[in-house]
Design a protein around this motif. Structure first.
Motif, PDB file in Angstrom:
ATOM      1  N   VAL A   1       0.860  -1.176   0.000  1.00  0.00           N
ATOM      2  CA  VAL A   1       0.000   0.000   0.000  1.00  0.00           C
ATOM      3  C   VAL A   1       0.901   1.232   0.000  1.00  0.00           C
ATOM      4  N   THR A   2       0.758   2.064  -1.024  1.00  0.00           N
ATOM      5  CA  THR A   2       1.543   3.293  -1.119  1.00  0.00           C
ATOM      6  C   THR A   2       0.698   4.457  -0.608  1.00  0.00           C
ATOM      7  N   THR A   3       1.289   5.256   0.265  1.00  0.00           N
ATOM      8  CA  THR A   3       0.580   6.379   0.854  1.00  0.00           C
ATOM      9  C   THR A   3       1.585   7.471   1.203  1.00  0.00           C
ATOM     10  N   THR A   4       1.089   8.612   1.612  1.00  0.00           N
ATOM     11  CA  THR A   4       1.977   9.676   2.080  1.00  0.00           C
ATOM     12  C   THR A   4       2.075   9.678   3.600  1.00  0.00           C
ATOM     13  N   LYS A   5       1.433   8.701   4.248  1.00  0.00           N
ATOM     14  CA  LYS A   5       1.475   8.606   5.717  1.00  0.00           C
ATOM     15  C   LYS A   5       2.811   8.026   6.155  1.00  0.00           C
ATOM     16  N   ALA A   6       3.428   8.715   7.100  1.00  0.00           N
ATOM     17  CA  ALA A   6       4.732   8.286   7.604  1.00  0.00           C
ATOM     18  C   ALA A   6       4.575   7.104   8.559  1.00  0.00           C
ATOM     19  N   PHE A   7       5.617   6.828   9.270  1.00  0.00           N
ATOM     20  CA  PHE A   7       5.658   5.680  10.162  1.00  0.00           C
ATOM     21  C   PHE A   7       4.677   5.844  11.321  1.00  0.00           C
ATOM     22  N   PRO A   8       4.104   4.745  11.801  1.00  0.00           N
ATOM     23  CA  PRO A   8       3.067   4.824  12.840  1.00  0.00           C
ATOM     24  C   PRO A   8       3.627   5.229  14.192  1.00  0.00           C
ATOM     25  N   GLN A   9       2.752   5.839  14.988  1.00  0.00           N
ATOM     26  CA  GLN A   9       3.121   6.250  16.339  1.00  0.00           C
ATOM     27  C   GLN A   9       2.381   5.430  17.393  1.00  0.00           C
ATOM     28  N   SER A  10       1.666   4.406  16.960  1.00  0.00           N
ATOM     29  CA  SER A  10       0.934   3.556  17.908  1.00  0.00           C
ATOM     30  C   SER A  10       0.955   2.133  17.370  1.00  0.00           C
ATOM     31  N   ASP A  11       0.066   1.276  17.877  1.00  0.00           N
ATOM     32  CA  ASP A  11       0.073  -0.119  17.453  1.00  0.00           C
ATOM     33  C   ASP A  11      -0.830  -0.384  16.250  1.00  0.00           C
ATOM     34  N   TYR A  12      -1.293   0.671  15.589  1.00  0.00           N
ATOM     35  CA  TYR A  12      -2.073   0.540  14.367  1.00  0.00           C
ATOM     36  C   TYR A  12      -1.873   1.796  13.522  1.00  0.00           C
ATOM     37  N   ALA A  13      -2.304   1.727  12.269  1.00  0.00           N
ATOM     38  CA  ALA A  13      -2.240   2.896  11.387  1.00  0.00           C
ATOM     39  C   ALA A  13      -3.518   2.944  10.569  1.00  0.00           C
ATOM     40  N   ILE A  14      -3.963   4.135  10.275  1.00  0.00           N
ATOM     41  CA  ILE A  14      -5.069   4.326   9.343  1.00  0.00           C
ATOM     42  C   ILE A  14      -4.454   4.934   8.082  1.00  0.00           C
ATOM     43  N   LEU A  15      -4.408   4.138   7.032  1.00  0.00           N
ATOM     44  CA  LEU A  15      -3.783   4.572   5.792  1.00  0.00           C
ATOM     45  C   LEU A  15      -4.822   5.162   4.856  1.00  0.00           C
ATOM     46  N   HIS A  16      -4.463   6.254   4.217  1.00  0.00           N
ATOM     47  CA  HIS A  16      -5.313   6.908   3.226  1.00  0.00           C
ATOM     48  C   HIS A  16      -4.727   6.573   1.857  1.00  0.00           C
TER      49      HIS A  16
ATOM     50  N   ARG B   1      -9.689   6.098  -0.167  1.00  0.00           N
ATOM     51  CA  ARG B   1     -10.212   5.092   0.758  1.00  0.00           C
ATOM     52  C   ARG B   1      -9.322   5.034   1.987  1.00  0.00           C
ATOM     53  N   TYR B   2      -9.805   4.399   3.026  1.00  0.00           N
ATOM     54  CA  TYR B   2      -9.073   4.266   4.271  1.00  0.00           C
ATOM     55  C   TYR B   2      -8.857   2.792   4.574  1.00  0.00           C
ATOM     56  N   MET B   3      -7.698   2.478   5.150  1.00  0.00           N
ATOM     57  CA  MET B   3      -7.407   1.122   5.596  1.00  0.00           C
ATOM     58  C   MET B   3      -6.931   1.190   7.039  1.00  0.00           C
ATOM     59  N   PHE B   4      -7.560   0.416   7.895  1.00  0.00           N
ATOM     60  CA  PHE B   4      -7.119   0.278   9.277  1.00  0.00           C
ATOM     61  C   PHE B   4      -6.158  -0.903   9.310  1.00  0.00           C
ATOM     62  N   ILE B   5      -4.904  -0.657   9.667  1.00  0.00           N
ATOM     63  CA  ILE B   5      -3.878  -1.703   9.631  1.00  0.00           C
ATOM     64  C   ILE B   5      -3.266  -1.877  11.022  1.00  0.00           C
ATOM     65  N   PRO B   6      -3.520  -3.004  11.686  1.00  0.00           N
ATOM     66  CA  PRO B   6      -2.790  -3.286  12.924  1.00  0.00           C
ATOM     67  C   PRO B   6      -1.308  -3.513  12.589  1.00  0.00           C
ATOM     68  N   LEU B   7      -0.409  -3.012  13.398  1.00  0.00           N
ATOM     69  CA  LEU B   7       1.015  -3.160  13.099  1.00  0.00           C
ATOM     70  C   LEU B   7       1.462  -4.610  13.071  1.00  0.00           C
ATOM     71  N   SER B   8       0.720  -5.499  13.714  1.00  0.00           N
ATOM     72  CA  SER B   8       1.059  -6.920  13.653  1.00  0.00           C
ATOM     73  C   SER B   8       0.909  -7.463  12.225  1.00  0.00           C
ATOM     74  N   ASN B   9       0.177  -6.745  11.353  1.00  0.00           N
ATOM     75  CA  ASN B   9       0.013  -7.165   9.958  1.00  0.00           C
ATOM     76  C   ASN B   9       1.027  -6.532   9.020  1.00  0.00           C
ATOM     77  N   VAL B  10       1.908  -5.673   9.536  1.00  0.00           N
ATOM     78  CA  VAL B  10       2.882  -4.972   8.705  1.00  0.00           C
ATOM     79  C   VAL B  10       4.219  -5.714   8.746  1.00  0.00           C
ATOM     80  N   ALA B  11       4.732  -6.087   7.567  1.00  0.00           N
ATOM     81  CA  ALA B  11       6.036  -6.719   7.479  1.00  0.00           C
ATOM     82  C   ALA B  11       7.131  -5.658   7.585  1.00  0.00           C
ATOM     83  N   TYR B  12       7.006  -4.601   6.777  1.00  0.00           N
ATOM     84  CA  TYR B  12       7.959  -3.484   6.847  1.00  0.00           C
ATOM     85  C   TYR B  12       7.407  -2.291   6.075  1.00  0.00           C
ATOM     86  N   ILE B  13       8.041  -1.130   6.274  1.00  0.00           N
ATOM     87  CA  ILE B  13       7.659   0.113   5.621  1.00  0.00           C
ATOM     88  C   ILE B  13       8.910   0.726   5.012  1.00  0.00           C
ATOM     89  N   THR B  14       8.828   1.156   3.759  1.00  0.00           N
ATOM     90  CA  THR B  14       9.967   1.846   3.151  1.00  0.00           C
ATOM     91  C   THR B  14       9.560   3.279   2.813  1.00  0.00           C
TER      92      THR B  14
END
Length: 115
Positions: A78-93, A98-111
């Motif tokens: 998922v490509t977005t302009t949202k930077a790295f999360p500050q909690s245990d989940y992220a809401i990606l635009h 559209r919006y995606m609620f992503i628990p950090l446990s589902n994230v492999a990595y962010i570049t």
């Protein structure tokens, strides 16, 4: 989508499967030997109008936008302009608003891809 008027150096195309699964491809503008500018993805495929039959949504990315590629554990990117999360989940635009609620446990990595 009128691709003749694009001035952005990056274009993101998005599609959703019938089950709602998200897919995207990011193309970057380059100039070929004949001095003709084209958009090419990392696999070397060119962006052509026919891709819009498979990926019906195309979004030029502003040249000054820093992109973050969120790679999920199931392989979804998922490509977005949202930077790295500050909690245990992220809401990606996403770029298609559209919006995606992503628990950090589902994230492999962010570049981060700078401008």
């Amino acid at each position: 989508m009128n691709t003749e008027k694009w001035t952005a150096s990056r274009v993101l195309v998005i599609k959703y499967d019938r089950d709602g699964r998200y897919h995207e491809r990011l193309f970057r503008q380059t100039v070929l030997n004949n001095a003709f500018p084209v958009y090419i993805d990392p696999a070397g495929d060119r962006f052509e109008r026919t891709i819009l039959t498979t990926y019906p949504k195309a979004y030029p990315i502003p040249d000054d936008a820093t992109l973050y590629r969120w790679v999920l554990r199931d392989g979804t990117v998922v490509t977005t302009t949202k930077a790295f999360p500050q909690s245990d989940y992220a809401i990606l635009h996403t770029f298609d608003k559209r919006y995606m609620f992503i628990p950090l446990s589902n994230v492999a990595y962010i570049t981060e891809e700078g401008v």
